[in-house]
Design a protein around this motif. Structure first.
Motif, short mmCIF file in Angstrom:
data_model
loop_
_atom_site.label_atom_id
_atom_site.label_comp_id
_atom_site.label_asym_id
_atom_site.label_seq_id
_atom_site.Cartn_x
_atom_site.Cartn_y
_atom_site.Cartn_z
N PRO A 95 -28.30 88.76 -1.04
CA PRO A 95 -27.89 89.18 0.30
C PRO A 95 -28.85 88.76 1.42
CG PRO A 95 -28.93 91.01 -0.81
CD PRO A 95 -28.93 89.86 -1.79
N TYR A 96 -29.17 87.49 1.46
CA TYR A 96 -30.07 86.93 2.47
C TYR A 96 -29.54 85.58 2.92
CZ TYR A 96 -33.59 90.38 0.97
OH TYR A 96 -34.27 91.55 0.68
N LEU A 97 -29.99 85.11 4.06
CA LEU A 97 -29.56 83.82 4.57
C LEU A 97 -30.39 82.65 4.05
CD1 LEU A 97 -28.59 84.60 8.28
CD2 LEU A 97 -27.24 84.77 6.19
N PRO A 98 -31.73 82.69 4.09
CA PRO A 98 -32.48 81.53 3.59
C PRO A 98 -32.37 81.39 2.07
CG PRO A 98 -33.81 82.86 5.09
CD PRO A 98 -32.61 83.67 4.74
N GLY A 99 -32.54 80.16 1.60
CA GLY A 99 -32.66 79.89 0.18
C GLY A 99 -34.10 79.56 -0.16
N MET A 100 -34.37 79.35 -1.45
CA MET A 100 -35.70 78.99 -1.89
C MET A 100 -35.60 78.10 -3.12
SD MET A 100 -38.99 81.42 -2.78
CE MET A 100 -40.62 80.69 -2.83
N THR A 101 -36.43 77.07 -3.17
CA THR A 101 -36.44 76.20 -4.32
C THR A 101 -37.76 75.43 -4.37
OG1 THR A 101 -35.14 74.54 -5.53
CG2 THR A 101 -35.36 74.22 -3.16
N MET A 102 -37.81 74.43 -5.24
CA MET A 102 -38.96 73.53 -5.31
C MET A 102 -38.83 72.49 -4.21
SD MET A 102 -38.94 72.99 -9.45
CE MET A 102 -37.19 72.58 -9.46
N LEU A 103 -39.91 72.20 -3.52
CA LEU A 103 -39.86 71.24 -2.42
C LEU A 103 -39.42 69.86 -2.91
CD1 LEU A 103 -40.41 71.15 0.64
CD2 LEU A 103 -42.74 70.43 0.11
N ALA A 104 -39.79 69.51 -4.14
CA ALA A 104 -39.43 68.20 -4.69
C ALA A 104 -37.93 68.08 -4.93
CB ALA A 104 -40.18 67.95 -6.00
N ALA A 105 -37.21 69.21 -4.95
CA ALA A 105 -35.78 69.17 -5.21
C ALA A 105 -35.00 68.47 -4.11
CB ALA A 105 -35.25 70.60 -5.37
N LEU A 106 -35.61 68.26 -2.95
CA LEU A 106 -34.91 67.64 -1.82
C LEU A 106 -34.83 66.13 -1.93
CD1 LEU A 106 -36.55 69.77 1.04
CD2 LEU A 106 -34.47 70.26 -0.27
N LEU A 107 -35.51 65.55 -2.90
CA LEU A 107 -35.55 64.10 -3.06
C LEU A 107 -34.22 63.55 -3.56
CD1 LEU A 107 -39.03 63.91 -4.76
CD2 LEU A 107 -38.47 62.86 -2.54
N PRO A 108 -33.94 62.26 -3.30
CA PRO A 108 -32.76 61.63 -3.91
C PRO A 108 -32.93 61.52 -5.42
CG PRO A 108 -34.08 59.99 -2.76
CD PRO A 108 -34.67 61.34 -2.42
N SER A 109 -31.84 61.68 -6.13
CA SER A 109 -31.92 61.74 -7.60
C SER A 109 -32.49 60.47 -8.20
CB SER A 109 -30.53 62.01 -8.17
OG SER A 109 -29.61 61.01 -7.77
N TRP A 110 -32.16 59.31 -7.64
CA TRP A 110 -32.65 58.06 -8.24
C TRP A 110 -34.16 57.98 -8.21
CZ3 TRP A 110 -35.71 55.14 -5.14
CH2 TRP A 110 -35.57 55.27 -3.75
N SER A 111 -34.78 58.63 -7.23
CA SER A 111 -36.24 58.50 -7.08
C SER A 111 -37.01 59.25 -8.15
CB SER A 111 -36.67 58.99 -5.69
OG SER A 111 -36.52 60.39 -5.57
N VAL A 112 -36.35 60.23 -8.79
CA VAL A 112 -37.04 61.08 -9.77
C VAL A 112 -36.70 60.67 -11.20
CG1 VAL A 112 -37.67 63.49 -10.24
CG2 VAL A 112 -36.70 62.89 -8.04
N GLU A 113 -35.89 59.63 -11.36
CA GLU A 113 -35.55 59.19 -12.71
C GLU A 113 -36.82 58.86 -13.48
OE1 GLU A 113 -32.93 55.77 -15.06
OE2 GLU A 113 -32.97 55.81 -12.85
N GLY A 114 -36.93 59.39 -14.67
CA GLY A 114 -38.12 59.19 -15.49
C GLY A 114 -39.18 60.25 -15.33
N GLY A 115 -38.98 61.17 -14.36
CA GLY A 115 -39.92 62.27 -14.20
C GLY A 115 -40.87 62.07 -13.03
N TYR A 116 -41.74 63.05 -12.83
CA TYR A 116 -42.64 63.03 -11.68
C TYR A 116 -43.69 61.94 -11.77
CZ TYR A 116 -40.64 67.50 -10.20
OH TYR A 116 -39.79 68.49 -9.79
#
Length: 522
Positions: free
Chosen positions: A279-300
């Motif tokens: 019951p809140y407006l903001p969300g929360m996640t990992m900052l790295a989650a905002l990246l395009p998927s192709w950039s994270v292929e293979g891991g960090y």
């Protein structure tokens, strides 16, 4: 009786009107009978007795093992948490994937002093059975299963890899999981196509479980993403639970009715569909989650190498600023909406509480963002100020709605939902705004989620049911956690029982750790 709760107004979890009754507790079970006598009586005049609240979306896998008090959840009346969410958790793994999982979700769970000595779903639940503050249910995490079978590769699985995933899901279900979660905007789960998810959901359906997806987008394309999840349920005939079912960003303002229309259409066809929200407006996640998927292929590690190439880095910045990445819900970044909530690197603590746009200073915000990820080992947490109140209210009013916290407990500036969601439902949305009666709100937080999980002995105040119970004052219950002080115990919740033992007594934590695993049966 071990305890007798006298004179409470009982909200039994079904939504039925409040009724005054005495309720007994004996050997961890509820006793409803006349002339109850017990070793200890609790005067509940003015209080409501309800089933313990069920958090349908929690991130407490390590917290329940490491934090004795766990006041974030117990303090607001939560007695059962559904873990393994968003397609990423700590089982099933092998020796190669276990350390990668610790790295992948450090932004959610940090690195508490917990011996990571399990590898299977059953092994984790056995660890829980040594005693935890709350009860624990588990979903098999799709992204973890995919990592186990094929690493972080952005492609369709081979037949043998698909067989490994199906076997891992089946084993997890046999060991007591309630279903399959997915994180379709997080790597590596985001690399899965619809057909892969249908195949795995067919396995889940054979065991009577449900599919609980974090779908592909909560911004641009949100309705299309929800429609895909419902279609997966139809094709596999697997129950679907739309987790943290938000409609965020300006592109979705006023569009909750479209989501609820999808839900109603599926229900009319006979497909079991449910959803949860916080019951809140903001969300929360990992900052790295905002990246395009192709950039994270293979891991960090592979990502860090890509960021050293100026051309690749420029491509990422362009997608963040101009196009909208799949990781950021298809919406171009407004860095004034993204707040740094927690860091792993002590040298970066001065950034906590700042928006990316502010912290960047003269540097471009997206360039600063990429530098921050590398400096913090991709473990940074963030708050996303992107919600719509009209949508939040509409969705929580639906007949298949259940409550959750989506609570991330690590970081210096966590989201207050972790400590306050259930109390906010009862205080702000019930008492102050009148969106629900007390008994209706309790049903959203207990009986309904128990029905989604298929529990036959929890979620209701009934004779013989497990004595997971909460006593709260309907006139004072409220979330005291705020964005400025997120770790404040809820008000108006003086007593909480977990499996018949007092975990909260007169508002204070006891020594009890009587939580256990709750496993799917049948």
């Amino acid at each position: 009786m071990d305890f007798v709760v006298r004179g409470a107004r009982v909200a039994d979890g079904t939504g039925a009107p409040l009724r005054r009754a005495d309720v007994g507790i004996k050997d961890g079970r509820i006793v409803l009978a006349d002339d109850l006598d017990g070793a200890r009586a609790i005067d509940a005049d003015g209080l409501v007795l309800a089933p313990g609240f069920i958090d349908m979306h929690a991130h407490s896998e390590l917290a329940v093992l490491a934090d004795h008090d766990h006041l974030a959840k117990l303090g607001q009346g939560c007695t059962l948490e559904v873990l393994g969410q968003d397609g990423l958790s700590y089982a099933p793994v092998d020796e190669a994937t276990a350390p990668r999982m610790l790295e992948a979700i450090a932004g959610w769970n940090g690195s508490p002093e917990v011996e990571y000595d399990w590898r299977s779903v059953g092994g984790y639940l056995d660890r829980v059975d040594r005693g935890t503050p709350t009860n624990v249910a588990y979903l098999v995490p799709h992204g973890t299963v995919r990592m186990l079978a094929m690493g972080w590769e952005n492609r369709q699985p081979t037949k043998s890899e698909m067989d490994i995933m199906k076997a891992a899901v089946a084993q997890g279900m046999e060991e007591g999981a309630f279903g399959l979660s997915a994180g379709l905007s997080y790597p590596p789960g985001m690399y899965a196509d619809t057909a892969e998810l249908v195949e795995l959901c067919r396995v889940v359906a054979r065991y009577g479980g449900y599919f609980g997806p974090h779908q592909r987008s909560y911004g641009a394309g949100a309705i299309e993403g929800y429609a895909e999840m419902v279609a997966i349920g139809r094709e596999s005939w697997c129950a679907v639970h739309l987790t943290h079912a938000t409609m965020n960003y300006g592109v979705n303002r006023g569009r909750a009715g479209e989501l609820l229309g999808l839900v109603d259409e599926a229900l009319d066809e006979g497909l079991p569909v449910s959803l949860d929200t916080y019951p809140y407006l903001p969300g929360m996640t990992m900052l790295a989650a905002l990246l395009p998927s192709w950039s994270v292929e293979g891991g960090y590690g592979a990502l860090a190498e890509r960021l050293r190439d100026s051309g690749t880095r420029a491509r990422i910045v362009h997608e963040l600023d101009e196009v909208g990445t799949d990781g950021a819900n298809g919406v171009p970044m407004d860095w004034s909406q993204i707040e740094i909530a927690g860091v792993a690197n002590p040298e970066l603590r001065g950034l906590v509480g700042k928006r990316i746009s502010e912290a960047a200073g003269a540097q471009g915000a997206s360039e600063f963002y990429l530098d921050l990820l590398v400096r913090d080992g991709f473990a940074t947490g963030c708050l996303m100020h992107v919600g719509n109140e009209e949508n939040v209210r509409a969705i929580m009013g639906h007949g298949v709605h259940t409550g959750s916290t989506d609570g991330v407990l690590t970081g210096e500036k966590i989201h207050p939902r972790a400590w306050g969601s259930f109390a906010r439902y009862l205080g702000h949305y019930t008492r102050e705004l009148g969106l629900f009666t007390v008994e209706e709100c309790v049903a959203h937080l207990s009986g309904r989620p128990a029905a989604v999980l298929g529990l036959s002995d929890r979620g209701l105040v009934r004779d013989g049911y497990a004595a997971d119970l909460v006593l709260f004052d309907p006139e004072t219950v409220d979330a005291r956690s705020t964005f400025e002080e997120p770790r404040r115990q809820a008000a108006g919740v003086p007593y909480v029982f977990v499996n018949g033992a007092l975990a909260i007594e007169e508002g204070r934590r006891t020594e009890a750790r009587t939580g256990r695993s709750v496993r799917r049966t049948g």
